[in-house]
Design a protein around this motif. Structure first.
Motif, PDB file in Angstrom:
ATOM      1  N   UNK A  77       0.771  -1.102  -0.606  1.00  0.00           N
ATOM      2  CA  UNK A  77      -0.419  -0.158   0.006  1.00  0.00           C
ATOM      3  C   UNK A  77       1.114   1.301   0.064  1.00  0.00           C
ATOM      4  N   UNK A  78       2.351   1.067  -0.386  1.00  0.00           N
ATOM      5  CA  UNK A  78       2.877   2.402  -0.146  1.00  0.00           C
ATOM      6  C   UNK A  78       3.066   3.137  -1.395  1.00  0.00           C
ATOM      7  N   UNK A  79       3.282   4.573  -1.198  1.00  0.00           N
ATOM      8  CA  UNK A  79       3.451   5.445  -2.408  1.00  0.00           C
ATOM      9  C   UNK A  79       2.380   5.968  -3.376  1.00  0.00           C
ATOM     10  N   UNK A  80       1.047   6.037  -2.375  1.00  0.00           N
ATOM     11  CA  UNK A  80       0.407   6.307  -3.102  1.00  0.00           C
ATOM     12  C   UNK A  80      -0.172   8.100  -3.131  1.00  0.00           C
ATOM     13  N   UNK A  81      -1.166   8.526  -3.925  1.00  0.00           N
ATOM     14  CA  UNK A  81      -1.348   9.765  -4.069  1.00  0.00           C
ATOM     15  C   UNK A  81      -2.091  10.275  -1.964  1.00  0.00           C
ATOM     16  N   UNK A  97       6.112  10.914 -11.515  1.00  0.00           N
ATOM     17  CA  UNK A  97       6.288   8.837 -11.263  1.00  0.00           C
ATOM     18  C   UNK A  97       5.523   8.847 -12.492  1.00  0.00           C
ATOM     19  N   UNK A  98       6.527   7.516 -12.495  1.00  0.00           N
ATOM     20  CA  UNK A  98       6.525   6.585 -14.292  1.00  0.00           C
ATOM     21  C   UNK A  98       5.179   5.278 -13.181  1.00  0.00           C
ATOM     22  N   UNK A  99       5.614   4.859 -12.024  1.00  0.00           N
ATOM     23  CA  UNK A  99       4.093   4.184 -11.151  1.00  0.00           C
ATOM     24  C   UNK A  99       4.667   4.743  -9.979  1.00  0.00           C
ATOM     25  N   UNK A 100       3.658   4.163  -8.948  1.00  0.00           N
ATOM     26  CA  UNK A 100       3.069   4.750  -7.101  1.00  0.00           C
ATOM     27  C   UNK A 100       4.727   4.481  -6.655  1.00  0.00           C
ATOM     28  N   UNK A 101       5.760   3.655  -7.446  1.00  0.00           N
ATOM     29  CA  UNK A 101       6.383   3.522  -6.544  1.00  0.00           C
ATOM     30  C   UNK A 101       7.437   4.140  -6.951  1.00  0.00           C
ATOM     31  N   UNK A 102       7.696   4.342  -8.544  1.00  0.00           N
ATOM     32  CA  UNK A 102       9.465   5.361  -8.596  1.00  0.00           C
ATOM     33  C   UNK A 102       8.866   6.204  -9.290  1.00  0.00           C
ATOM     34  N   UNK A 103       9.996   7.045  -9.326  1.00  0.00           N
ATOM     35  CA  UNK A 103       9.835   8.460  -9.999  1.00  0.00           C
ATOM     36  C   UNK A 103      10.979   8.665 -10.248  1.00  0.00           C
ATOM     37  N   UNK A 104      11.361   9.657 -11.907  1.00  0.00           N
ATOM     38  CA  UNK A 104      12.557  10.236 -12.450  1.00  0.00           C
ATOM     39  C   UNK A 104      12.877  11.371 -12.213  1.00  0.00           C
ATOM     40  N   UNK A 105      13.647  11.719 -11.497  1.00  0.00           N
ATOM     41  CA  UNK A 105      13.433  13.087 -11.436  1.00  0.00           C
ATOM     42  C   UNK A 105      15.528  14.024 -12.239  1.00  0.00           C
ATOM     43  N   UNK A 163       2.060   8.129  -9.209  1.00  0.00           N
ATOM     44  CA  UNK A 163       2.604   7.603 -11.005  1.00  0.00           C
ATOM     45  C   UNK A 163       1.484   8.807 -11.572  1.00  0.00           C
ATOM     46  N   UNK A 164       1.458   8.745 -12.635  1.00  0.00           N
ATOM     47  CA  UNK A 164       1.228  10.041 -13.764  1.00  0.00           C
ATOM     48  C   UNK A 164       1.466  11.662 -12.927  1.00  0.00           C
ATOM     49  N   UNK A 193       9.356  27.519  -4.476  1.00  0.00           N
ATOM     50  CA  UNK A 193       8.461  27.484  -4.628  1.00  0.00           C
ATOM     51  C   UNK A 193       8.231  25.950  -4.620  1.00  0.00           C
ATOM     52  N   UNK A 194       7.388  24.870  -4.891  1.00  0.00           N
ATOM     53  CA  UNK A 194       6.670  23.838  -5.004  1.00  0.00           C
ATOM     54  C   UNK A 194       6.317  23.743  -5.568  1.00  0.00           C
ATOM     55  N   UNK A 195       5.332  23.003  -6.655  1.00  0.00           N
ATOM     56  CA  UNK A 195       4.241  23.141  -7.998  1.00  0.00           C
ATOM     57  C   UNK A 195       3.703  21.874  -7.786  1.00  0.00           C
ATOM     58  N   UNK A 196       2.549  20.975  -8.055  1.00  0.00           N
ATOM     59  CA  UNK A 196       2.463  19.888  -7.773  1.00  0.00           C
ATOM     60  C   UNK A 196       1.455  19.672  -9.178  1.00  0.00           C
ATOM     61  N   UNK A 197       1.602  19.252 -10.352  1.00  0.00           N
ATOM     62  CA  UNK A 197       0.915  19.270 -11.580  1.00  0.00           C
ATOM     63  C   UNK A 197       0.161  17.609 -11.728  1.00  0.00           C
ATOM     64  N   UNK A 198      -0.626  17.425 -11.583  1.00  0.00           N
ATOM     65  CA  UNK A 198      -2.081  15.722 -11.799  1.00  0.00           C
ATOM     66  C   UNK A 198      -2.218  15.914 -13.059  1.00  0.00           C
ATOM     67  N   UNK A 199      -1.053  14.446 -13.916  1.00  0.00           N
ATOM     68  CA  UNK A 199      -1.431  14.233 -15.159  1.00  0.00           C
ATOM     69  C   UNK A 199      -2.383  12.539 -14.772  1.00  0.00           C
TER      70      UNK A 199
END
Length: 262
Positions: free
Chosen positions: A18-22, A69-77, A42-43, A255-261
């Motif tokens: 259940x980890x790394x949910x939105x 986030x490419x999955x709920x557990x993995x992000x690229x940056x 993810x996304x 600042x930090x800004x989150x975008x939902x795709x």
């Protein structure tokens, strides 16, 4: 005993699954040096940017970091730093850029911390010939002490991607230049106090340790705060000081800004 082991294993597996949910609110790596344990989801995209000032050479630098986030557990940056004013080393321009990925490992509970792993590479700009490209491998841990206090710990290693000339003593005690692959251990300890839903304050000792160049253990300290404007937008400020190396003051706001795709 077998029942206890089975129960513990089941609990760990459920926590991991259940980890790394939105998250309801944005989780940013700003304003400190510590990399947060959470991925964005993810996304989900995120922009973390700001401007810093150093009284060492009275320079201003813009820093921008992008996460996806490419999955709920993995992000690229990745991102980069851009010098806005002239220094002794170079005129204004790109100073470095980096690319990395973060992997969630385990969601913590009352007994266990949340954990993640980061791997990345930082490349200096071509006009900074004396700087070296290096890769970073970091283990990340976060634990909530109570409703107000939590800490994030980063520790790992920076490894040069090319050899470096390092002065060392030979068998007769004479200083000679030796070509070696340079590496150093790095650490960050970020202690966070959440005043309420909007305001958070932190103090953060960080630095590195190596066997080659003095000081063998470098210590720096940051302190600052963040303000949550809404669930997807955060403002921050930081002041930092080098304790036993590069003893200058750094100020940063961003600042930090989150975008939902999704």
């Amino acid at each position: 005993m077998k029942k206890k082991i089975l129960l513990l294993s089941t609990t760990l597996m459920l926590s991991f699954s259940t980890y790394a949910q939105y998250n309801e609110t944005i989780d940013s790596g700003r304003p400190g040096n510590a990399i947060s344990v959470l991925t964005v989801g993810k996304n989900i995209g995120q922009i973390e940017t700001g401007v810093s000032f150093s009284d060492n050479d009275e320079s201003y630098t813009s820093n921008t970091f992008l996460r996806y986030g490419i999955t709920d557990r993995i992000e690229i940056n990745g991102g980069g730093s851009y010098l806005l004013t002239e220094t002794d080393k170079m005129t204004s321009g790109l100073t470095s850029y980096n690319l990395g990925a973060k992997f969630n490992i385990f969601e913590g509970n009352n007994m266990m911390p949340s954990t993640a792993f980061y791997v990345g590479a930082t490349i200096p700009a071509e006009n900074l010939k004396e700087e070296k490209a290096f890769s970073s491998f970091l283990f990340i841990m976060n634990y909530s002490l109570n409703e107000k206090f939590s800490y994030t710990l980063n520790f790992g290693v920076n490894l040069d991607l090319e050899s470096r000339i390092i002065p060392e003593k030979d068998s007769e005690g004479v200083i000679v230049d030796v070509k070696r692959t340079y590496f150093e251990g790095v650490y960050v300890f970020n202690l966070l106090y959440s005043l309420n839903h909007k305001w958070s304050f932190f103090v953060e000792p960080y630095g590195s340790f190596n066997r080659y160049l003095p000081p063998k253990i470098k210590v720096n300290v940051n302190a600052g705060f963040s303000y949550l404007v809404n669930n997807d937008f955060q403002l921050d400020f930081l002041a930092g000081h080098g304790v036993n190396s590069n003893e200058y003051v750094t100020l940063s706001a961003g600042l930090s800004w989150r975008l939902d795709f999704r």
